[in-house]
Design an enzyme around this catalytic site. Structure first.
Site, PDB file in Angstrom:
ATOM      1  N   ASP A  61       0.811  -1.161   0.089  1.00  6.53           N
ATOM      2  CA  ASP A  61      -0.038   0.010  -0.011  1.00  6.53           C
ATOM      3  C   ASP A  61       1.033   1.422   0.022  1.00  6.53           C
ATOM      4  OD1 ASP A  61      -2.109   1.544  -0.132  1.00  6.53           O
ATOM      5  OD2 ASP A  61      -2.711   1.176   2.041  1.00  6.53           O
ATOM      6  N   LYS A  63       0.407   3.822  -2.128  1.00  5.31           N
ATOM      7  CA  LYS A  63      -0.320   4.753  -2.257  1.00  5.31           C
ATOM      8  C   LYS A  63       0.489   6.014  -2.972  1.00  5.31           C
ATOM      9  CE  LYS A  63      -4.003   4.837   0.979  1.00  5.31           C
ATOM     10  NZ  LYS A  63      -3.737   3.885   2.034  1.00  5.31           N
ATOM     11  N   ASP A  66       2.446  11.262  -7.185  1.00  4.13           N
ATOM     12  CA  ASP A  66       3.423  11.873  -7.784  1.00  4.13           C
ATOM     13  C   ASP A  66       3.483  12.128  -9.537  1.00  4.13           C
ATOM     14  OD1 ASP A  66       6.292  13.023  -7.524  1.00  4.13           O
ATOM     15  OD2 ASP A  66       6.421  11.740  -5.986  1.00  4.13           O
ATOM     16  N   ILE A  67       4.550  12.610  -9.831  1.00  2.00           N
ATOM     17  CA  ILE A  67       4.595  12.654 -11.483  1.00  2.00           C
ATOM     18  C   ILE A  67       4.700  11.408 -12.221  1.00  2.00           C
ATOM     19  CG2 ILE A  67       5.239  15.325 -11.104  1.00  2.00           C
ATOM     20  CD1 ILE A  67       8.243  14.080 -11.750  1.00  2.00           C
ATOM     21  N   THR A  70       8.070   9.347 -11.431  1.00  2.00           N
ATOM     22  CA  THR A  70       8.374   8.842 -10.345  1.00  2.00           C
ATOM     23  C   THR A  70       7.483   7.941  -9.819  1.00  2.00           C
ATOM     24  OG1 THR A  70       9.211  11.436  -9.756  1.00  2.00           O
ATOM     25  CG2 THR A  70       8.559   9.878  -7.725  1.00  2.00           C
ATOM     26  N   ARG A 175     -15.738  -1.954   9.634  1.00  2.00           N
ATOM     27  CA  ARG A 175     -15.697  -2.340  11.134  1.00  2.00           C
ATOM     28  C   ARG A 175     -16.572  -3.512  11.395  1.00  2.00           C
ATOM     29  NH1 ARG A 175     -11.784  -0.008  10.800  1.00  2.00           N
ATOM     30  NH2 ARG A 175     -10.956   1.777  11.977  1.00  2.00           N
ATOM     31  N   GLN A 184     -11.724   6.582  10.861  1.00  2.00           N
ATOM     32  CA  GLN A 184     -12.308   6.463   9.587  1.00  2.00           C
ATOM     33  C   GLN A 184     -13.883   7.141   9.702  1.00  2.00           C
ATOM     34  OE1 GLN A 184     -11.182   5.270   7.056  1.00  2.00           O
ATOM     35  NE2 GLN A 184      -9.981   3.491   7.466  1.00  2.00           N
TER      36      GLN A 184
HETATM   37  O1  C5P Z   1      -7.469   0.217  10.852  1.00  3.01           O
HETATM   38  P1  C5P Z   1      -8.463   0.064   9.704  1.00  3.01           P
HETATM   39  O2  C5P Z   1      -9.175  -0.975   9.159  1.00  3.01           O
HETATM   40  O3  C5P Z   1      -8.960   1.627   9.766  1.00  3.01           O
HETATM   41  O4  C5P Z   1      -7.178   0.310   8.409  1.00  3.01           O
HETATM   42  C1  C5P Z   1      -7.591   0.531   7.157  1.00  3.01           C
HETATM   43  C2  C5P Z   1      -6.341   0.176   6.423  1.00  3.01           C
HETATM   44  O5  C5P Z   1      -6.577   0.738   4.916  1.00  3.01           O
HETATM   45  C3  C5P Z   1      -5.179   1.308   6.557  1.00  3.01           C
HETATM   46  O6  C5P Z   1      -4.053   0.576   6.439  1.00  3.01           O
HETATM   47  C4  C5P Z   1      -5.396   2.359   5.603  1.00  3.01           C
HETATM   48  O7  C5P Z   1      -3.945   3.141   5.362  1.00  3.01           O
HETATM   49  C5  C5P Z   1      -6.082   1.793   4.607  1.00  3.01           C
HETATM   50  N1  C5P Z   1      -6.901   2.673   3.521  1.00  3.01           N
HETATM   51  C6  C5P Z   1      -7.788   3.507   4.002  1.00  3.01           C
HETATM   52  N2  C5P Z   1      -8.429   4.246   3.154  1.00  3.01           N
HETATM   53  C7  C5P Z   1      -8.242   4.158   2.048  1.00  3.01           C
HETATM   54  C8  C5P Z   1      -7.225   3.473   1.429  1.00  3.01           C
HETATM   55  C9  C5P Z   1      -6.432   2.664   2.243  1.00  3.01           C
HETATM   56  O8  C5P Z   1      -8.260   3.304   5.149  1.00  3.01           O
HETATM   57  N3  C5P Z   1      -9.135   4.789   1.122  1.00  3.01           N
END
Ligand code: C5P
Length: 223
Positions: A61, A63, A66-67, A70, A175, A184
């Site tokens: 992940d 994420k 960037d250009i 890169t 969750r 979140q």
């Molecule tokens: O602990 P939790 O379930 O909130 O973790 C969610 C994971 O998903 C984290 O590692 C976060 O970086 C990733 N993530 C996110 N939302 C996004 C993309 C990735 O929560 N849109």
């Protein structure tokens, strides 16, 4: 019935914790993959550990945002990890998405839409004019145009994304029933997310806070 796929967000720097997560998720009813983010991949032993994993579904992940040059260079730099999935922010732009896709080879390239920690108010703060749902739809069209392999979005937007993006839809913001949202905002339970059409979920804290106990809760909720 097709087995449900879940990526565990391995958000820690502790190898011990990650080994425990992997051990406790050897479950024949579900397919598990392991998502490693900036925290683990930048930790002292993180990269080496990921490169040593055999026969596991791995998700880097990064994420990227960037250009084009890169983004493409970063993907080439982690080729040796033979990751199954890598993420790039769709907001990097169409040229960057295409440049990344050109070099990603067998690694599936996932376009990240609007983060699940943001809502309409936060988008306004950043300077975006559109509301979350419209922006995610717009980004999903761009991901489709760039021929990305998958999209990350909130489970609340799956139905919208499905209209324009026909490949994998992976949803964080998950969750187990009754758990705190933490940072979140756009969340759902695992069951609701699969019902809405997610092809895979990303779950972190709701499972990893107490992996053994929460794996039992997950099984019950999905049954
Ligand atoms: O602990 P939790 O379930 O909130 O973790 C969610 C994971 O998903 C984290 O590692 C976060 O970086 C990733 N993530 C996110 N939302 C996004 C993309 C990735 O929560 N849109």
């Amino acid at each position: 019935m097709k087995k449900q796929k879940i990526f565990i967000a391995c958000d820690t720097t502790s190898l011990k914790k990650i080994k425990k997560i992997i051990k406790e998720t050897q479950n024949s009813k579900l397919i598990f993959g392991y998502k490693f983010g900036l925290q683990f991949l930048n930790s002292k032993n993180g990269r080496k550990f990921v490169s040593s994993l055999k026969n596991k579904i791995t998700f880097g992940d990064y994420k990227l945002a960037d250009i084009p040059n890169t983004c493409a260079s970063a993907i080439k730099a982690v080729r040796d990890l033979k990751l199954n999935y890598i993420t790039i922010h769709i907001s990097s732009g169409l040229k960057a998405l295409k440049a990344a896709k050109k070099v990603s080879g067998k690694t599936k390239l996932i376009g990240v839409t609007i983060l699940t920690s943001l809502d309409n108010k936060s988008l306004k703060e950043i300077g975006f004019e559109k509301e979350v749902k419209k922006l995610v739809l717009h980004q999903a069209k761009l991901a489709s145009k760039a021929k990305l392999d998958a999209i990350v979005c909130s489970p609340q937007e799956i139905k919208i994304v499905k209209k324009v993006f026909k490949k994998e839809i992976i949803t964080p913001g998950i969750r187990l029933s009754g758990d705190s949202k933490d940072d979140q905002i756009r969340v759902m339970t695992p069951r609701q997310a699969f019902q809405n059409g997610a092809t895979a979920l990303v779950i972190g804290r709701s499972l990893t806070d107490n992996i053994k106990k929460n794996m039992q809760r997950l099984s019950k909720e999905l049954n």
